[in-house]
Design an enzyme around this catalytic site. Structure first.
Site, PDB file in Angstrom:
ATOM      1  N   SER A   1       0.828  -1.203   0.000  1.00 44.34           N
ATOM      2  CA  SER A   1       0.000   0.000   0.000  1.00 44.34           C
ATOM      3  C   SER A   1       0.872   1.267   0.000  1.00 44.34           C
ATOM      4  O   SER A   1       1.690   1.448  -0.891  1.00 44.34           O
ATOM      5  CB  SER A   1      -0.970  -0.037   1.183  1.00 44.34           C
ATOM      6  OG  SER A   1      -1.965   0.954   1.063  1.00 44.34           O
TER       7      SER A   1
ATOM      8  N   ASP B   1       0.037  -3.962  -4.205  1.00 42.21           N
ATOM      9  CA  ASP B   1      -1.091  -3.055  -4.389  1.00 42.21           C
ATOM     10  C   ASP B   1      -0.730  -1.647  -3.926  1.00 42.21           C
ATOM     11  O   ASP B   1      -1.294  -1.124  -2.950  1.00 42.21           O
ATOM     12  CB  ASP B   1      -2.342  -3.545  -3.666  1.00 42.21           C
ATOM     13  CG  ASP B   1      -3.622  -3.068  -4.369  1.00 42.21           C
ATOM     14  OD1 ASP B   1      -3.597  -2.911  -5.603  1.00 42.21           O
ATOM     15  OD2 ASP B   1      -4.642  -2.846  -3.694  1.00 42.21           O
TER      16      ASP B   1
ATOM     17  N   HIS C   1      -7.583  -5.341  -1.331  1.00 35.73           N
ATOM     18  CA  HIS C   1      -6.301  -4.655  -1.139  1.00 35.73           C
ATOM     19  C   HIS C   1      -5.281  -5.589  -0.484  1.00 35.73           C
ATOM     20  O   HIS C   1      -4.155  -5.744  -0.966  1.00 35.73           O
ATOM     21  CB  HIS C   1      -6.559  -3.424  -0.274  1.00 35.73           C
ATOM     22  CG  HIS C   1      -5.459  -2.414  -0.235  1.00 35.73           C
ATOM     23  ND1 HIS C   1      -4.762  -1.996  -1.350  1.00 35.73           N
ATOM     24  CD2 HIS C   1      -4.945  -1.697   0.816  1.00 35.73           C
ATOM     25  CE1 HIS C   1      -3.872  -1.077  -1.009  1.00 35.73           C
ATOM     26  NE2 HIS C   1      -3.947  -0.890   0.299  1.00 35.73           N
TER      27      HIS C   1
END
Length: 329
Positions: free
Chosen positions: A181, A205, A267
């Site tokens: 992230s 991601d 995610h």
């Protein structure tokens, strides 16, 4: 202040379910998502940054911690200090072994599931040094503030690895930087600080909101080989929907994942898939000519394995693959 203003800018484009390349998704101001515990969170893209915290982070980025795990201490870490030679010499760090650096995302700390899972699979697979970088102080702030501070945190990680190299002689070519992230953009900035010399940079991601047109985002020049795995890149997704690396993988199209009902689940599937790939190296991506083929699952190009721990891995392009809903996927 100019840097902060740049980071807060969002360009408007047409919303689409197909991941976009080099375009900014028109995110709404508020993005709501539910974590695995069912707790609702709200990401406010117009929230005011905490300028006091940011000024302190830029002045003194040593709030980060570098936590070493090896096969001799797989559960209890040793803290390595920047510019603290003794902390490295007296630790279990072995410069003859590869180095895996793991960086968590927003609202996380050293106890993040991604840190625990990836540390375990890497140490089970091979005899390596795992360094978990905790940047909890900034990561626990609001999203806009955390985004603005990512470059400083990433650069400091790069400076730490340069110090580690100078003390131990550990080659950059044995380093694999992995970030989830917001952490994906942290490791991108770290690799950039080292002139793109590290063997691999992997973005799991990479965060999307405020990052599509952000000059400080993860990019292909941040390492010798840079890979990104996109699992939540839809219009309201938490991940970036565009290609940013040498090789970009879009499991199941890159927007939603089998067995997931929430954006948060999509995610987090990125690090779950990557952890599985380190053990089994079983994900075969098929190269796509464009993002429409990614979306339509009509890719017919060459095959490249997604993920794994190969420090000599090479590849370029867009890749689609399909996975199952449960481990090992």
């Amino acid at each position: 202040m100019k840097t902060l203003l740049f980071l807060l800018c969002i360009s408007v484009c047409s919303a689409t379910a197909v991941p976009l390349k080099n375009a900014e998704i028109n995110y709404p101001r508020f993005i709501k998502y539910s974590d695995y515990d069912g707790v609702m969170h709200t990401l406010d893209l117009e929230e005011q940054p905490d300028t006091t915290l940011l000024e302190d982070i830029y002045r003194n980025p040593d709030n980060n911690r570098y936590l070493l795990y090896t096969r001799d201490n797989p559960l209890v870490s040793q803290t390595l200090g920047f510019n603290n030679t003794n902390s490295i010499i007296l630790s279990k760090f072995d410069a003859r072994k590869p180095i895996v650096v793991i960086v968590h995302g927003w609202l996380s700390d050293k106890h993040a599931n991604s840190n625990i899972a990836l540390t375990e699979v890497f140490l089970r697979k091979s005899n390596v040094n795992v360094i978990v970088m905790e940047w909890r102080r900034l990561a626990s702030s609001n999203y806009v503030t955390a985004t603005a501070g990512v470059p400083a945190v990433g650069r400091r990680l790069g400076e730490f690895l340069k110090f580690l190299h100078s003390v131990t002689g550990a080659p950059y070519e044995t380093m694999h930087l992995i970030g989830f992230s917001l952490g994906a953009h942290v490791v991108g900035n770290s690799g950039r600080q080292l002139g793109g010399k590290v063997a691999r940079v992997t973005g799991l991601d990479p965060a999307g909101p405020l990052w599509n047109l952000n000059r400080d985002r993860l990019r292909s020049s941040d390492g010798i080989y840079v890979e990104a795995i996109h699992t939540d890149g839809g219009v309201l997704g938490l991940g970036i929907g565009s290609a940013v690396a040498d090789a970009d993988f879009f499991p199941n199209g890159g927007n939603s994942q089998p067995g997931c009902l929430t954006s948060f689940c999509n995610h987090e599937r990125a690090w779950q898939l990557f952890a599985s790939s380190v053990t089994y190296n079983h994900f075969l991506g098929r190269e796509c000519s464009n993002m429409l083929q990614v979306s339509l699952n009509s890719c017919r190009g060459k095959i490249l394995n997604m993920g794994n721990d190969d420090l000599r891995k090479k590849g370029t392009g867009l890749y689609r693959l399909n996975t199952q809903r449960s481990y090992p996927y």
